[in-house]
Write a protein that holds these residues in place. Structure first.
Motif, PDB file in Angstrom:
ATOM      1  N   UNK A 106     -55.051 -91.940   0.762  1.00 37.08           N
ATOM      2  CA  UNK A 106     -56.162 -91.133   0.233  1.00 37.08           C
ATOM      3  C   UNK A 106     -57.093 -90.662   1.349  1.00 37.08           C
ATOM      4  N   UNK A 107     -57.379 -91.546   2.294  1.00 40.04           N
ATOM      5  CA  UNK A 107     -58.303 -91.197   3.385  1.00 40.04           C
ATOM      6  C   UNK A 107     -57.744 -90.084   4.264  1.00 40.04           C
ATOM      7  N   UNK A 132     -59.561 -79.568  -3.994  1.00 44.39           N
ATOM      8  CA  UNK A 132     -60.188 -79.895  -5.282  1.00 44.39           C
ATOM      9  C   UNK A 132     -60.340 -81.407  -5.450  1.00 44.39           C
ATOM     10  N   UNK A 133     -59.619 -82.200  -4.668  1.00 45.42           N
ATOM     11  CA  UNK A 133     -59.638 -83.649  -4.785  1.00 45.42           C
ATOM     12  C   UNK A 133     -58.557 -84.193  -5.705  1.00 45.42           C
ATOM     13  N   UNK A 134     -57.823 -83.301  -6.380  1.00 47.53           N
ATOM     14  CA  UNK A 134     -56.783 -83.743  -7.321  1.00 47.53           C
ATOM     15  C   UNK A 134     -55.704 -84.555  -6.614  1.00 47.53           C
ATOM     16  N   UNK A 135     -55.257 -84.101  -5.470  1.00 49.92           N
ATOM     17  CA  UNK A 135     -54.189 -84.786  -4.746  1.00 49.92           C
ATOM     18  C   UNK A 135     -54.631 -86.189  -4.344  1.00 49.92           C
ATOM     19  N   UNK A 136     -55.836 -86.303  -3.858  1.00 47.35           N
ATOM     20  CA  UNK A 136     -56.369 -87.602  -3.440  1.00 47.35           C
ATOM     21  C   UNK A 136     -56.478 -88.553  -4.635  1.00 47.35           C
ATOM     22  N   UNK A 137     -57.026 -88.054  -5.732  1.00 49.52           N
ATOM     23  CA  UNK A 137     -57.188 -88.884  -6.941  1.00 49.52           C
ATOM     24  C   UNK A 137     -55.856 -89.277  -7.559  1.00 49.52           C
ATOM     25  N   UNK A 139     -48.124 -85.469  -8.092  1.00 49.20           N
ATOM     26  CA  UNK A 139     -48.612 -84.096  -8.057  1.00 49.20           C
ATOM     27  C   UNK A 139     -47.493 -83.170  -7.566  1.00 49.20           C
ATOM     28  N   UNK A 140     -47.382 -82.042  -8.208  1.00 49.25           N
ATOM     29  CA  UNK A 140     -46.282 -81.107  -7.961  1.00 49.25           C
ATOM     30  C   UNK A 140     -46.155 -80.697  -6.487  1.00 49.25           C
TER      31      UNK A 140
END
Length: 131
Positions: free
Chosen positions: A31-32, A38-43, A65-66
């Motif tokens: 995550x870091x 948008x932050x979607x990938x991290x979340x 995530x796609x």
């Protein structure tokens, strides 16, 4: 025989606790090092706990995530194509990957043996306290 079962169970408990900590550290490292728009990938980077199968402890950190593979490994693109979302034409034929998962795995591998050995030492200490 009872002491052996207690030993195996205590070792498993300590290794499982440490494996869960390792999984969380792995997830946090990914995550870091994940780029943010948008932050979607991290979340969406997750760890659901360690699973023991036979004598193996399986740690799975994942992201469904796609487009995660495109960011991890890089991707080709059509030079000159106009992208309205960014208001520009593409200039490079290939965008390099960020290798968030690979780098996190390498970081964890570097300390994995010592962390598991420490978990086994804690289990031995617990057993010696019972004796």
């Amino acid at each position: 025989l009872g002491r052996y079962k207690a030993s195996e169970s205590t070792n498993d408990e300590e290794i499982l606790k440490e494996a869960n900590d390792i999984g969380l550290d792995f997830r946090d490292d990914v995550r870091a090092n994940t780029p943010v728009d948008t932050g979607e990938l991290r979340r969406s980077t997750n760890f659901d706990g360690t699973k023991k199968t036979g004598t193996s402890f399986n740690i799975e950190v994942y992201n469904n995530t796609e487009y995660v593979d495109h960011l991890e490994y890089g991707h080709r693109q059509e030079v000159g194509r106009y992208v309205p979302a960014i208001g520009k034409r593409l200039k490079k034929p290939f965008v390099k990957g960020y290798y968030m998962f690979r780098n996190a795995e390498n970081n964890i591998k570097a300390e994995l043996d010592s962390r598991v050995e420490e978990a086994i030492r804690r289990a031995d200490d617990r057993l010696n306290d019972w004796a």
